[in-house]
Write a protein that holds these residues in place. Structure first.
Motif, PDB file in Angstrom:
ATOM      1  N   ILE A  68     -36.785-114.824  72.644  1.00  0.00           N
ATOM      2  CA  ILE A  68     -37.607-115.669  73.507  1.00  0.00           C
ATOM      3  C   ILE A  68     -39.035-115.143  73.416  1.00  0.00           C
ATOM      4  O   ILE A  68     -39.292-113.967  73.694  1.00  0.00           O
ATOM      5  CB  ILE A  68     -37.102-115.626  74.969  1.00  0.00           C
ATOM      6  N   THR A 113     -29.647-115.268  72.732  1.00  0.00           N
ATOM      7  CA  THR A 113     -31.077-115.018  72.865  1.00  0.00           C
ATOM      8  C   THR A 113     -31.365-113.574  73.247  1.00  0.00           C
ATOM      9  O   THR A 113     -30.545-112.916  73.880  1.00  0.00           O
ATOM     10  CB  THR A 113     -31.691-115.947  73.932  1.00  0.00           C
ATOM     11  N   TRP A 115     -34.408-111.214  75.121  1.00  0.00           N
ATOM     12  CA  TRP A 115     -35.523-111.313  76.060  1.00  0.00           C
ATOM     13  C   TRP A 115     -36.121-109.930  76.272  1.00  0.00           C
ATOM     14  O   TRP A 115     -35.390-108.949  76.356  1.00  0.00           O
ATOM     15  CB  TRP A 115     -35.022-111.795  77.417  1.00  0.00           C
ATOM     16  N   SER A 117     -37.578-109.560  79.089  1.00  0.00           N
ATOM     17  CA  SER A 117     -37.377-109.559  80.534  1.00  0.00           C
ATOM     18  C   SER A 117     -36.084-108.842  80.925  1.00  0.00           C
ATOM     19  O   SER A 117     -35.040-109.104  80.337  1.00  0.00           O
ATOM     20  CB  SER A 117     -37.306-111.014  81.015  1.00  0.00           C
ATOM     21  N   MET A 134     -31.009-117.673  83.794  1.00  0.00           N
ATOM     22  CA  MET A 134     -31.327-117.742  82.368  1.00  0.00           C
ATOM     23  C   MET A 134     -31.047-119.148  81.854  1.00  0.00           C
ATOM     24  O   MET A 134     -31.810-119.709  81.072  1.00  0.00           O
ATOM     25  CB  MET A 134     -30.520-116.713  81.590  1.00  0.00           C
ATOM     26  N   SER A 157     -26.893-113.324  76.043  1.00  0.00           N
ATOM     27  CA  SER A 157     -28.272-112.847  76.074  1.00  0.00           C
ATOM     28  C   SER A 157     -28.328-111.326  76.130  1.00  0.00           C
ATOM     29  O   SER A 157     -27.455-110.673  76.701  1.00  0.00           O
ATOM     30  CB  SER A 157     -29.024-113.432  77.276  1.00  0.00           C
ATOM     31  N   HIS A 159     -31.241-108.287  77.118  1.00  0.00           N
ATOM     32  CA  HIS A 159     -32.447-108.208  77.942  1.00  0.00           C
ATOM     33  C   HIS A 159     -33.153-106.872  77.798  1.00  0.00           C
ATOM     34  O   HIS A 159     -32.547-105.873  77.431  1.00  0.00           O
ATOM     35  CB  HIS A 159     -32.084-108.456  79.409  1.00  0.00           C
TER      36      HIS A 159
END
Length: 184
Positions: A68, A113, A115, A117, A134, A157, A159
């Motif tokens: 992302i 994904t 991230w 974050s 998310m 995901s 992170h």
């Protein structure tokens, strides 16, 4: 044998280099190859639009692996979607309700994904995303695929992958996610 298309949407010119996403992409290719005939696309290496459309039409399942960037897919991936997801191949118009003209019916999609974050920010009313999940943040790409007729599978995901990367832990979680999602 069912067919899987696995797409890597990184841009390795960015400061992070793309190794984290490439590792997860390679893992998905290896694991799904035990049960699926796998084809791949690495967007930044280039692609032929007609060949990509043929890959999608042949695939039973599609996996996107991408980072992302600025709360969106990388620009190369967005361009790929704009060029490949053509009217008449991915969607068309019907007399039915809006969004019922998807031509990828029966195909499944999974998004994986990465991230920067931290995960804790999602769903926290006082956090950066103001309570959004998310899935909320990925809504445009999810809805784009549903519009084309894809069934969206559970998302994966990773992170905090720039500041506090823990590839081994994320790779282990991803392997379990792939096993569960694809009955491997």
């Amino acid at each position: 044998m069912q067919k899987a298309l696995i797409i890597l949407g990184t841009e390795t010119k960015a400061f992070s280099g793309g190794q984290f996403n490439r590792g997860l992409f390679d893992m998905a290719v290896e694991m799904l190859s035990t049960k699926y005939e796998v084809t791949t696309t690495i967007i930044e290496e280039g692609y032929d639009v007609d060949e990509e459309i043929a890959k999608f039409k042949a695939a039973d399942v599609v996996i996107y692996q991408y980072p992302i960037y600025w709360f969106m897919p990388p620009s190369a991936m967005k361009l790929y979607l704009d060029e490949v997801y053509r009217f008449g191949d991915f969607f068309g118009f019907t007399d039915g309700p809006y969004g019922s003209g998807g031509m990828m019916q029966g195909k499944k999609l999974m998004l994986s994904t990465t991230w920067n974050s931290p995960k804790e920010n999602f769903g926290d009313e006082d956090g950066f995303y103001r309570g959004k999940s998310m899935e909320d943040m990925l809504l445009p790409i999810i809805k784009s695929h549903e519009y084309c007729g894809f069934e969206v599978l559970p998302l994966f995901s990773s992170h905090d992958v720039v500041k506090n990367a823990d590839y081994a832990s994320d790779a282990s979680r991803y392997a379990e996610h792939l096993k569960k999602t694809f009955d491997l």
